[in-house]
Enzyme design. Sequence first.
Site, mmCIF file in Angstrom:
data_model
loop_
_atom_site.group_PDB
_atom_site.id
_atom_site.type_symbol
_atom_site.label_atom_id
_atom_site.label_comp_id
_atom_site.label_asym_id
_atom_site.label_seq_id
_atom_site.Cartn_x
_atom_site.Cartn_y
_atom_site.Cartn_z
ATOM 1 N N TYR A 20 0.857 -1.188 0.000
ATOM 2 C CA TYR A 20 0.000 0.000 0.000
ATOM 3 C C TYR A 20 0.895 1.241 0.000
ATOM 4 O O TYR A 20 1.955 1.219 -0.607
ATOM 5 C CB TYR A 20 -0.994 -0.071 1.187
ATOM 6 C CG TYR A 20 -2.191 0.795 0.917
ATOM 7 C CD1 TYR A 20 -3.001 0.584 -0.197
ATOM 8 C CD2 TYR A 20 -2.499 1.864 1.746
ATOM 9 C CE1 TYR A 20 -4.074 1.410 -0.478
ATOM 10 C CE2 TYR A 20 -3.579 2.688 1.468
ATOM 11 C CZ TYR A 20 -4.356 2.459 0.357
ATOM 12 O OH TYR A 20 -5.410 3.282 0.070
ATOM 13 N N ARG A 39 -8.855 10.798 -7.684
ATOM 14 C CA ARG A 39 -7.995 11.481 -6.708
ATOM 15 C C ARG A 39 -7.183 10.431 -5.970
ATOM 16 O O ARG A 39 -7.411 10.138 -4.801
ATOM 17 C CB ARG A 39 -8.866 12.302 -5.747
ATOM 18 C CG ARG A 39 -8.170 13.422 -5.060
ATOM 19 C CD ARG A 39 -8.322 13.325 -3.549
ATOM 20 N NE ARG A 39 -7.820 12.059 -3.029
ATOM 21 C CZ ARG A 39 -7.984 11.635 -1.791
ATOM 22 N NH1 ARG A 39 -8.665 12.320 -0.936
ATOM 23 N NH2 ARG A 39 -7.490 10.469 -1.378
ATOM 24 N N LYS A 67 -5.728 -1.834 -0.844
ATOM 25 C CA LYS A 67 -6.480 -1.585 0.384
ATOM 26 C C LYS A 67 -7.129 -2.877 0.888
ATOM 27 O O LYS A 67 -7.122 -3.161 2.087
ATOM 28 C CB LYS A 67 -7.537 -0.529 0.112
ATOM 29 C CG LYS A 67 -8.068 0.088 1.352
ATOM 30 C CD LYS A 67 -8.160 1.586 1.214
ATOM 31 C CE LYS A 67 -8.400 2.200 2.569
ATOM 32 N NZ LYS A 67 -8.429 3.636 2.529
ATOM 33 N N GLU A 74 -13.536 4.875 -2.431
ATOM 34 C CA GLU A 74 -12.116 5.141 -2.190
ATOM 35 C C GLU A 74 -11.526 6.080 -3.236
ATOM 36 O O GLU A 74 -11.639 5.831 -4.445
ATOM 37 C CB GLU A 74 -11.375 3.787 -2.238
ATOM 38 C CG GLU A 74 -9.901 3.863 -2.001
ATOM 39 C CD GLU A 74 -9.547 4.172 -0.556
ATOM 40 O OE1 GLU A 74 -10.356 3.878 0.346
ATOM 41 O OE2 GLU A 74 -8.465 4.734 -0.339
ATOM 42 N N ASP A 75 -10.910 7.142 -2.770
ATOM 43 C CA ASP A 75 -10.153 8.053 -3.638
ATOM 44 C C ASP A 75 -10.983 8.627 -4.798
ATOM 45 O O ASP A 75 -10.505 8.731 -5.936
ATOM 46 C CB ASP A 75 -8.874 7.381 -4.155
ATOM 47 C CG ASP A 75 -7.786 7.376 -3.079
ATOM 48 O OD1 ASP A 75 -8.042 7.904 -1.980
ATOM 49 O OD2 ASP A 75 -6.697 6.857 -3.334
ATOM 50 N N ASP A 94 -13.758 5.847 3.365
ATOM 51 C CA ASP A 94 -12.646 5.864 4.317
ATOM 52 C C ASP A 94 -11.910 7.201 4.300
ATOM 53 O O ASP A 94 -11.435 7.653 5.341
ATOM 54 C CB ASP A 94 -11.671 4.725 4.013
ATOM 55 C CG ASP A 94 -10.528 4.722 5.004
ATOM 56 O OD1 ASP A 94 -10.814 4.636 6.209
ATOM 57 O OD2 ASP A 94 -9.364 4.849 4.586
ATOM 58 N N ASP A 95 -11.802 7.833 3.125
ATOM 59 C CA ASP A 95 -11.075 9.117 3.070
ATOM 60 C C ASP A 95 -11.746 10.151 3.970
ATOM 61 O O ASP A 95 -11.084 10.991 4.569
ATOM 62 C CB ASP A 95 -11.050 9.666 1.639
ATOM 63 C CG ASP A 95 -10.470 8.657 0.672
ATOM 64 O OD1 ASP A 95 -9.411 8.100 0.977
ATOM 65 O OD2 ASP A 95 -11.097 8.389 -0.366
ATOM 66 N N ASN A 139 0.305 15.332 4.533
ATOM 67 C CA ASN A 139 1.130 14.325 3.848
ATOM 68 C C ASN A 139 1.622 14.890 2.524
ATOM 69 O O ASN A 139 0.965 15.767 1.969
ATOM 70 C CB ASN A 139 0.296 13.078 3.553
ATOM 71 C CG ASN A 139 -0.109 12.349 4.817
ATOM 72 O OD1 ASN A 139 0.681 12.174 5.702
ATOM 73 N ND2 ASN A 139 -1.357 11.930 4.867
HETATM 74 P P1 NAD Z 1 -7.729 20.476 1.156
HETATM 75 O O1 NAD Z 1 -7.048 20.975 -0.055
HETATM 76 O O2 NAD Z 1 -9.187 20.166 1.126
HETATM 77 O O3 NAD Z 1 -7.520 21.561 2.335
HETATM 78 C C1 NAD Z 1 -6.340 22.283 2.555
HETATM 79 C C2 NAD Z 1 -6.684 23.438 3.480
HETATM 80 O O4 NAD Z 1 -5.466 24.081 3.864
HETATM 81 C C3 NAD Z 1 -7.553 24.509 2.842
HETATM 82 O O5 NAD Z 1 -8.546 24.886 3.763
HETATM 83 C C4 NAD Z 1 -6.596 25.669 2.629
HETATM 84 O O6 NAD Z 1 -7.218 26.940 2.749
HETATM 85 C C5 NAD Z 1 -5.637 25.461 3.777
HETATM 86 N N1 NAD Z 1 -4.364 26.127 3.536
HETATM 87 C C6 NAD Z 1 -3.605 26.114 2.411
HETATM 88 N N2 NAD Z 1 -2.542 26.911 2.576
HETATM 89 C C7 NAD Z 1 -2.625 27.425 3.813
HETATM 90 C C8 NAD Z 1 -1.840 28.334 4.528
HETATM 91 N N3 NAD Z 1 -0.732 28.852 4.025
HETATM 92 N N4 NAD Z 1 -2.242 28.660 5.771
HETATM 93 C C9 NAD Z 1 -3.363 28.144 6.308
HETATM 94 N N5 NAD Z 1 -4.144 27.287 5.666
HETATM 95 C C10 NAD Z 1 -3.791 26.931 4.430
HETATM 96 O O7 NAD Z 1 -6.904 19.226 1.619
HETATM 97 P P2 NAD Z 1 -7.388 18.050 2.586
HETATM 98 O O8 NAD Z 1 -7.989 16.944 1.807
HETATM 99 O O9 NAD Z 1 -8.179 18.641 3.695
HETATM 100 O O10 NAD Z 1 -5.997 17.504 3.123
HETATM 101 C C11 NAD Z 1 -5.126 18.338 3.853
HETATM 102 C C12 NAD Z 1 -3.899 17.562 4.275
HETATM 103 O O11 NAD Z 1 -4.261 16.609 5.245
HETATM 104 C C13 NAD Z 1 -3.212 16.795 3.147
HETATM 105 O O12 NAD Z 1 -1.815 17.016 3.214
HETATM 106 C C14 NAD Z 1 -3.517 15.372 3.453
HETATM 107 O O13 NAD Z 1 -2.465 14.529 3.051
HETATM 108 C C15 NAD Z 1 -3.627 15.399 4.943
HETATM 109 N N6 NAD Z 1 -4.435 14.289 5.424
HETATM 110 C C16 NAD Z 1 -3.873 13.390 6.286
HETATM 111 C C17 NAD Z 1 -4.590 12.296 6.721
HETATM 112 C C18 NAD Z 1 -3.979 11.311 7.662
HETATM 113 O O14 NAD Z 1 -2.866 11.470 8.049
HETATM 114 N N7 NAD Z 1 -4.670 10.242 8.057
HETATM 115 C C19 NAD Z 1 -5.873 12.105 6.251
HETATM 116 C C20 NAD Z 1 -6.440 13.046 5.375
HETATM 117 C C21 NAD Z 1 -5.704 14.136 4.972
#
Ligand code: NAD
Length: 544
Positions: A96, A149, A167, A238-239, A261-262, A401
Amino acid sequence: MAVSLPATGHEVLRDPRTNKGTAFSSHERASLGLEGLLPPVPSTLEHQVARIYNELDNVESDLGRYLLLSDLQSRNETLFYAVLMSDPARFMPIVYTPTVGEACQKFDHIFRSARGLYLPITASGNIEQWLSHWPVDNVRFIVVTDGERILGLGDLGVGGMGIPIGKLALYTCCAGVPPELCLPITLDVGTENGELLEDPLYLGLRQRRTRGQDYMAFIDEFVLAVQKRWPGACIQWEDFANFNAVPILATYRDRICTYNDDIQGTAAVALAGLYAALRITKGKLTQQTFLFLGAGSAATGIAELIAQAMVPEGLDIKEARRRTILYDVGGLVTNARQDLTDFQKPFAIDHPPVASFARAVRQFRPTGIIGVSTVPHLFDQEVIEAMAAINERPIIFPYSNPTSRSECTAQEAYLWSDGRAVFASGSPFPPLDVEGRHFVPGQGNNVYIFPAMGMAILATQASRVTDSMFIVAAKAIAEQVRDEHLAMGLIYPPQSSILEASLHAAFRIAEHIYDLGLAGNDRPADIAASISSMAFKPVYGNAP
Ligand code: NAD
């Protein structure tokens, strides 16, 4: 596990569910007509696992190891899972993330053998018939993508199939979900990826993505056809791109057994980290305030589940949502802002703008900060020191991430908080020593949640998947973190014991499903024992 074997030796060897390869005993070889078809001296399963380990050691890249394991899965399923389950922490990153991402990107160039079902939108009107081509009547669990995605890699079209396949391997490896009940599916509605459309080796439909009503009609046909062919099968989305994922989930979550799951698993794994963190900070969830950096789908999903989890502990939902404050690229999420989306509005507060995130920390005095902004370094020294000045044990979760986008590193969080941070990240950080103390940073990986959820759904034949099931899953994972892990800063169970942790979580979720009256079968006297007996074990069954 026991499987009935087909008639001829040659067929037995070619079917990955029945094939034991060199482990067929002399007696089996005689009775199945396998003599001469294998080297003469039988191996044990342990020898076979050792042979695969040897082979893996001689492969140079993770993609090469992915391919080797993928070939093994097509050849001998029991051995494939015996290898994976012998060391899940080692093999998860190969079957994965992150390796599966590269495999999806190169899907059309490394394709070997088909697995699962491909349903192109050109087959609209015939999906029911196409589902009949799958030879297994008892499919109970489906992971489906439309490839739009894929991880953080964008639109990979039909190459997204690597994700449902990978998965589902984790569902089995991490929670014992029987692989014969599972089916990976890709819905091919086209792609916007120009490189793929121009690649002569691309294996998907060469057309732009179908959108709007035609897309939703295709999804609907798919769901109805699944319900007809495999009534009660759970569908895990998924995705999908967020703008499709949210309405799809909203359309079906109250009608069939389904989840995303996302959206839901991500929120639950963050909540699990918070429950475990509270065991260190000694607070109650309702006493916390969380300040999010980012207000996108991850932030709002996590914030909503936290708020939902506060309700049974005494807060009303509106007040609970006010404990989760969002700060994004436009600053503090307030009611005065005109740019908010519908899913952000429930979290908007009445407050003047705040000039920086560090200032927001000082004003709102959160007990935890959660980074889901996709932007690295924003949890800088000023932010972490402010958190450490306000809290004896500040909760610092940079969840963006991959590692290169993490809002801070583990080292920075521990260093700038004098080793007091309660830390977890989205991408893994290795163990480290800071000022004479040893820390093992935890990774908020959805794998703590989704396999357990799948197993609980299977065991109970659940008719629906509710948010409260994810809250129960989060609590169950946090319960699995031992005090000695907490002492090292580790707030998730070690990945090496993921099977044990997932089976425990599956048990807790199953109890909850029975309590909710959503189970399709009778509550067994011993739910844990019933789940454990149902769990797939990577050992060979007896040949007839
Ligand atoms: P998204 O694009 O929907 O949201 C990003 C957010 O960040 C937006 O609200 C944007 O306005 C904000 N942002 C961007 N630049 C910024 C800045 N300079 N200052 C403040 N805010 C800012 O993305 P998402 O799907 O919500 O994912 C966000 C992150 O979370 C990704 O990196 C993703 O990999 C991570 N994530 C981790 C997990 C996990 O670890 N299990 C799960 C889901 C998402």
